[in-house]
Design a protein around this motif. Sequence first.
Motif, PDB file in Angstrom:
ATOM      1  N   PRO A  26       0.894  -1.072  -0.010  1.00  0.00           N
ATOM      2  CA  PRO A  26      -0.091   0.057  -0.157  1.00  0.00           C
ATOM      3  C   PRO A  26       0.854   1.298   0.117  1.00  0.00           C
ATOM      4  CG  PRO A  26      -0.767  -1.618   1.569  1.00  0.00           C
ATOM      5  CD  PRO A  26       0.368  -2.184   1.122  1.00  0.00           C
ATOM      6  N   ALA A  27       1.933   1.473   0.745  1.00  0.00           N
ATOM      7  CA  ALA A  27       2.722   2.308   0.611  1.00  0.00           C
ATOM      8  C   ALA A  27       3.149   2.795  -0.682  1.00  0.00           C
ATOM      9  CB  ALA A  27       3.966   2.246   1.701  1.00  0.00           C
ATOM     10  N   ILE A  28       3.833   1.745  -1.417  1.00  0.00           N
ATOM     11  CA  ILE A  28       4.278   1.880  -2.790  1.00  0.00           C
ATOM     12  C   ILE A  28       3.177   2.572  -3.682  1.00  0.00           C
ATOM     13  CG2 ILE A  28       5.107   0.962  -4.883  1.00  0.00           C
ATOM     14  CD1 ILE A  28       6.596  -1.149  -3.008  1.00  0.00           C
ATOM     15  N   VAL A  29       1.994   2.107  -3.526  1.00  0.00           N
ATOM     16  CA  VAL A  29       0.802   2.510  -4.444  1.00  0.00           C
ATOM     17  C   VAL A  29       0.327   4.001  -4.092  1.00  0.00           C
ATOM     18  CG1 VAL A  29      -1.748   2.158  -4.630  1.00  0.00           C
ATOM     19  CG2 VAL A  29      -0.111   0.140  -4.673  1.00  0.00           C
ATOM     20  N   ALA A  30       0.542   4.151  -2.528  1.00  0.00           N
ATOM     21  CA  ALA A  30       0.198   5.502  -2.131  1.00  0.00           C
ATOM     22  C   ALA A  30       1.262   6.778  -2.924  1.00  0.00           C
ATOM     23  CB  ALA A  30       0.365   5.667  -0.615  1.00  0.00           C
ATOM     24  N   VAL A  31       2.443   6.170  -2.892  1.00  0.00           N
ATOM     25  CA  VAL A  31       3.482   7.045  -3.655  1.00  0.00           C
ATOM     26  C   VAL A  31       3.289   7.377  -4.939  1.00  0.00           C
ATOM     27  CG1 VAL A  31       5.965   7.233  -4.223  1.00  0.00           C
ATOM     28  CG2 VAL A  31       5.346   6.319  -1.932  1.00  0.00           C
ATOM     29  N   PHE A  32       2.665   6.340  -5.669  1.00  0.00           N
ATOM     30  CA  PHE A  32       2.458   6.467  -7.180  1.00  0.00           C
ATOM     31  C   PHE A  32       1.239   7.420  -7.439  1.00  0.00           C
ATOM     32  CE2 PHE A  32       5.223   2.776  -7.876  1.00  0.00           C
ATOM     33  CZ  PHE A  32       5.986   3.097  -8.993  1.00  0.00           C
ATOM     34  N   VAL A  52      -9.082   8.923  -2.050  1.00  0.00           N
ATOM     35  CA  VAL A  52      -8.043   9.354  -0.979  1.00  0.00           C
ATOM     36  C   VAL A  52      -7.405  10.503  -1.321  1.00  0.00           C
ATOM     37  CG1 VAL A  52      -7.616   6.615  -0.493  1.00  0.00           C
ATOM     38  CG2 VAL A  52      -6.204   7.819  -2.157  1.00  0.00           C
ATOM     39  N   LEU A  53      -7.489  11.062  -2.405  1.00  0.00           N
ATOM     40  CA  LEU A  53      -6.988  12.379  -2.639  1.00  0.00           C
ATOM     41  C   LEU A  53      -7.758  13.557  -1.783  1.00  0.00           C
ATOM     42  CD1 LEU A  53      -5.715  12.240  -6.464  1.00  0.00           C
ATOM     43  CD2 LEU A  53      -4.397  11.739  -4.370  1.00  0.00           C
ATOM     44  N   ALA A  54      -8.973  13.139  -1.885  1.00  0.00           N
ATOM     45  CA  ALA A  54      -9.719  14.364  -0.847  1.00  0.00           C
ATOM     46  C   ALA A  54      -9.366  14.153   0.580  1.00  0.00           C
ATOM     47  CB  ALA A  54     -11.203  14.102  -1.013  1.00  0.00           C
ATOM     48  N   ASN A  55      -9.130  12.927   1.052  1.00  0.00           N
ATOM     49  CA  ASN A  55      -8.679  12.738   2.662  1.00  0.00           C
ATOM     50  C   ASN A  55      -8.078  11.332   2.814  1.00  0.00           C
ATOM     51  OD1 ASN A  55      -9.122  12.489   5.282  1.00  0.00           O
ATOM     52  ND2 ASN A  55     -10.917  13.268   5.499  1.00  0.00           N
ATOM     53  N   GLY A  56      -6.803  11.475   3.204  1.00  0.00           N
ATOM     54  CA  GLY A  56      -5.826  10.458   3.489  1.00  0.00           C
ATOM     55  C   GLY A  56      -6.162   9.640   4.478  1.00  0.00           C
ATOM     56  N   SER A  57      -6.965   9.897   5.297  1.00  0.00           N
ATOM     57  CA  SER A  57      -7.555   9.206   6.534  1.00  0.00           C
ATOM     58  C   SER A  57      -8.448   7.948   5.982  1.00  0.00           C
ATOM     59  CB  SER A  57      -8.216   9.858   7.556  1.00  0.00           C
ATOM     60  OG  SER A  57      -9.416  10.276   6.810  1.00  0.00           O
ATOM     61  N   LEU A 136       0.769  12.011   2.935  1.00  0.00           N
ATOM     62  CA  LEU A 136       0.723  12.317   1.461  1.00  0.00           C
ATOM     63  C   LEU A 136      -0.388  13.074   0.941  1.00  0.00           C
ATOM     64  CD1 LEU A 136       2.074   8.952  -0.152  1.00  0.00           C
ATOM     65  CD2 LEU A 136       3.184  11.101   0.046  1.00  0.00           C
ATOM     66  N   PHE A 137      -1.806  12.872   1.296  1.00  0.00           N
ATOM     67  CA  PHE A 137      -2.888  13.442   1.070  1.00  0.00           C
ATOM     68  C   PHE A 137      -3.595  14.319   1.836  1.00  0.00           C
ATOM     69  CE2 PHE A 137      -2.511   8.976  -0.698  1.00  0.00           C
ATOM     70  CZ  PHE A 137      -2.022   9.252  -1.968  1.00  0.00           C
ATOM     71  N   GLY A 138      -3.152  14.345   3.254  1.00  0.00           N
ATOM     72  CA  GLY A 138      -3.691  15.314   4.266  1.00  0.00           C
ATOM     73  C   GLY A 138      -4.727  14.513   4.805  1.00  0.00           C
ATOM     74  N   SER A 139      -5.515  15.226   5.773  1.00  0.00           N
ATOM     75  CA  SER A 139      -6.586  14.614   6.638  1.00  0.00           C
ATOM     76  C   SER A 139      -7.924  15.238   6.247  1.00  0.00           C
ATOM     77  CB  SER A 139      -6.232  14.592   8.056  1.00  0.00           C
ATOM     78  OG  SER A 139      -5.978  16.003   8.340  1.00  0.00           O
ATOM     79  N   GLY A 141      -8.382  18.233   3.623  1.00  0.00           N
ATOM     80  CA  GLY A 141      -8.198  19.486   3.096  1.00  0.00           C
ATOM     81  C   GLY A 141      -9.002  19.744   1.739  1.00  0.00           C
ATOM     82  N   ALA A 142      -8.686  20.536   0.800  1.00  0.00           N
ATOM     83  CA  ALA A 142      -9.611  20.862  -0.238  1.00  0.00           C
ATOM     84  C   ALA A 142      -9.592  19.594  -1.190  1.00  0.00           C
ATOM     85  CB  ALA A 142      -9.194  21.860  -1.145  1.00  0.00           C
ATOM     86  N   ALA A 143     -10.556  19.210  -1.687  1.00  0.00           N
ATOM     87  CA  ALA A 143     -10.662  18.022  -2.434  1.00  0.00           C
ATOM     88  C   ALA A 143      -9.934  18.444  -3.686  1.00  0.00           C
ATOM     89  CB  ALA A 143     -12.196  17.788  -2.765  1.00  0.00           C
ATOM     90  N   ALA A 144      -9.229  17.221  -4.095  1.00  0.00           N
ATOM     91  CA  ALA A 144      -8.327  17.270  -5.583  1.00  0.00           C
ATOM     92  C   ALA A 144      -9.179  17.068  -6.548  1.00  0.00           C
ATOM     93  CB  ALA A 144      -7.340  16.234  -5.242  1.00  0.00           C
ATOM     94  N   PRO A 145      -8.788  17.504  -7.779  1.00  0.00           N
ATOM     95  CA  PRO A 145      -9.724  17.448  -8.920  1.00  0.00           C
ATOM     96  C   PRO A 145     -10.043  16.007  -9.277  1.00  0.00           C
ATOM     97  CG  PRO A 145      -7.872  19.179  -9.403  1.00  0.00           C
ATOM     98  CD  PRO A 145      -7.665  18.444  -8.113  1.00  0.00           C
ATOM     99  N   GLY A 146     -11.231  15.606  -9.624  1.00  0.00           N
ATOM    100  CA  GLY A 146     -11.488  14.389  -9.945  1.00  0.00           C
ATOM    101  C   GLY A 146     -11.518  13.339  -8.835  1.00  0.00           C
ATOM    102  N   ALA A 147     -11.412  13.873  -7.469  1.00  0.00           N
ATOM    103  CA  ALA A 147     -11.395  12.907  -6.122  1.00  0.00           C
ATOM    104  C   ALA A 147     -12.944  12.777  -5.894  1.00  0.00           C
ATOM    105  CB  ALA A 147     -10.438  13.273  -5.302  1.00  0.00           C
TER     106      ALA A 147
END
Length: 279
Positions: A26-32, A52-57, A136-139, A141-147
Amino acid sequence: MIGVELRKLALRPRVWVSVLLLCLLPAIVAVFLATADFAPPPGQGGAFLSAVLANGSLYPAAALALVLPVFLPVAVAVTAGDAIAGEAASGTLRYLLVRPVGRTRLLTGKLVALAVFVVLAIVAVVITSLAVGVGLFGSGGAAAPGAVGQAGGVTSLSGASLSSTALGLRLLGAIGYIVVSMLGFAVIVLFLSTLTDSALGAALGGLAVLITSSILETLDSAVAIKPYLPTHYWLSWIDFFRDPVFWHNIDKGLLLQAGYLVVFFGAAWANFGTKDITS
């Protein structure tokens, strides 16, 4: 006896190597995912990866979806296959039973050690993926495009917003469900481990069960037996992240795994109780 088995589990390097590898995927996938310019489209890729780009939790749920179909069952099969067969192959089984240790106590100790391993592996994946996801993605914050999701919260699979407390409780429920599912599979391999002196043979037998069940899941002609396959309800833990929780398949999955636990632990006990370990 349980304490002895837990100490043996803790002192085996391959146990920690397998846990490390489970956390690494999962760590490798998260980095990519973090270095990509866009999230996977909703409904494509691993479960929750588009959110997960909208909320890493929420990344622990995505991590569980990544390791459950193959990697976690493989680790469980290797550990369970070694439980009895590994002792027999190394010649330590007969010495264990020379002491005033009943076979039932020994088999129960092995099952408890397997349960601890499953819990340890899943909790390690959840904790490391939570740290990686938030880092990597925050807990929230503002939603990322497409997330999928909204700022400051997590969106359930049904579209409703989940609070941090609700997300934590649902994640705990999912962890418990996966633990029971893996124990249902582990006890099958434990039974196979009582049939042979080869830990590898028992583990391969467990993987054969896993592959056969997965293939039958894809066949329309096997519809009559699908509800009884060990892997049939494995992914029902995802229903904890619906609002409200969809209990129908969760209840069926728990009942099925309880059946496997009773039947195959009973079969392992019956076989091991009469097994000749002196030859």
